[in-house]
Enzyme design. Sequence first.
Site, PDB file in Angstrom:
ATOM      1  N   ASP A  66       3.955  27.288  -0.575  1.00 12.42           N
ATOM      2  CA  ASP A  66       3.307  26.585  -0.670  1.00 12.42           C
ATOM      3  C   ASP A  66       1.912  26.668  -1.410  1.00 12.42           C
ATOM      4  O   ASP A  66       1.777  27.332  -1.682  1.00 12.42           O
ATOM      5  CB  ASP A  66       3.273  26.917   1.032  1.00 12.42           C
ATOM      6  CG  ASP A  66       3.056  28.278   1.647  1.00 12.42           C
ATOM      7  OD1 ASP A  66       2.775  28.961   0.915  1.00 12.42           O
ATOM      8  OD2 ASP A  66       3.319  28.456   2.840  1.00 12.42           O
ATOM      9  N   ASP A 132       3.472  31.012  16.539  1.00 13.36           N
ATOM     10  CA  ASP A 132       3.844  29.502  16.152  1.00 13.36           C
ATOM     11  C   ASP A 132       4.867  29.414  15.755  1.00 13.36           C
ATOM     12  O   ASP A 132       5.759  28.667  16.166  1.00 13.36           O
ATOM     13  CB  ASP A 132       3.214  28.499  16.398  1.00 13.36           C
ATOM     14  CG  ASP A 132       3.087  27.631  14.908  1.00 13.36           C
ATOM     15  OD1 ASP A 132       3.391  28.546  14.086  1.00 13.36           O
ATOM     16  OD2 ASP A 132       2.163  26.765  14.421  1.00 13.36           O
ATOM     17  N   HIS A 134       6.150  29.452  12.565  1.00  7.97           N
ATOM     18  CA  HIS A 134       6.357  28.177  11.279  1.00  7.97           C
ATOM     19  C   HIS A 134       6.750  29.250   9.888  1.00  7.97           C
ATOM     20  O   HIS A 134       5.755  30.486  10.360  1.00  7.97           O
ATOM     21  CB  HIS A 134       5.201  27.884  10.781  1.00  7.97           C
ATOM     22  CG  HIS A 134       3.747  28.376  10.615  1.00  7.97           C
ATOM     23  ND1 HIS A 134       2.680  28.744  11.761  1.00  7.97           N
ATOM     24  CD2 HIS A 134       3.426  29.674   9.468  1.00  7.97           C
ATOM     25  CE1 HIS A 134       2.007  29.436  11.228  1.00  7.97           C
ATOM     26  NE2 HIS A 134       2.090  29.418   9.556  1.00  7.97           N
ATOM     27  N   GLU A 139       5.468  23.819  10.453  1.00  4.89           N
ATOM     28  CA  GLU A 139       5.266  24.099  11.311  1.00  4.89           C
ATOM     29  C   GLU A 139       6.207  22.992  12.799  1.00  4.89           C
ATOM     30  O   GLU A 139       6.944  22.807  11.890  1.00  4.89           O
ATOM     31  CB  GLU A 139       3.927  23.034  11.595  1.00  4.89           C
ATOM     32  CG  GLU A 139       2.812  23.001  11.075  1.00  4.89           C
ATOM     33  CD  GLU A 139       2.290  24.230  10.837  1.00  4.89           C
ATOM     34  OE1 GLU A 139       2.689  25.551  11.923  1.00  4.89           O
ATOM     35  OE2 GLU A 139       0.901  24.282  10.835  1.00  4.89           O
TER      36      GLU A 139
END
Length: 237
Positions: A66, A132, A134, A139
């Site tokens: 990313d 979370d 990800h 996400e």
Amino acid sequence: MKVIIGSEKEIAEKAAQQYVELLKRKPNAVLGGATGSTPIGLYKELARLNKEGVISFKDVKTFNLDEYVGLDGSHDQSYRYFMNENLFKHIDIDIKNTRVPDGINTAVAADYDKEIEAAGGVDLQVLGIGVDGHIGFDEPGTPLDSITHVVELEQNTREVNSRFFNSIDEVPTHAVTMGIKTIMHARSIILLAIGKSKAEIIKKTLQGPITTDVPASILQLHPDVTFYLDEEAASLL
């Protein structure tokens, strides 16, 4: 699916051995890179092994997970800059064989998967994991069939990453990321997790249902994935 538990130093060393085995078998392997504080120990170990002549990266190609939208490679918080400073400058790789998603010309995001395919596909992808669940910047709620795309970052993700910036206002709101489908196409995957803050999400990832609410849970379906966890990250297993 394998789970290996040890100290931060031990898991970095053990994860690095997967690279040794791969590069001895396939010197021109395609590697998937990741950023953040978690893989730094691994990268230091790979640089050491390279310096000692155990492995070489001269024929390797890399594709990173990313990049922040709006940051070019000269920005000290861009992921291109991170990879150059933490790995590429310390090994014998040809910088022309390293790829990071384009955070400026985001219209080419969808072409990233085609580039990976043209290179022969990723042989070994390293991942971290967010609190979370990800992976990359995929996400919760990201479709499981997603390819490389632009994503709006969750506020919690921006808050966690704000420690690398002067303030949260400087943290980009969007990023380009490999999709979940892109990640799952890697032949082998390493996931590194360090610290107590990752314990709950590691438990959900490994032992919970496969759900888009926990993107990393999809890794339960991958045929060759190894989780390298320190004792704190593994404490709820």
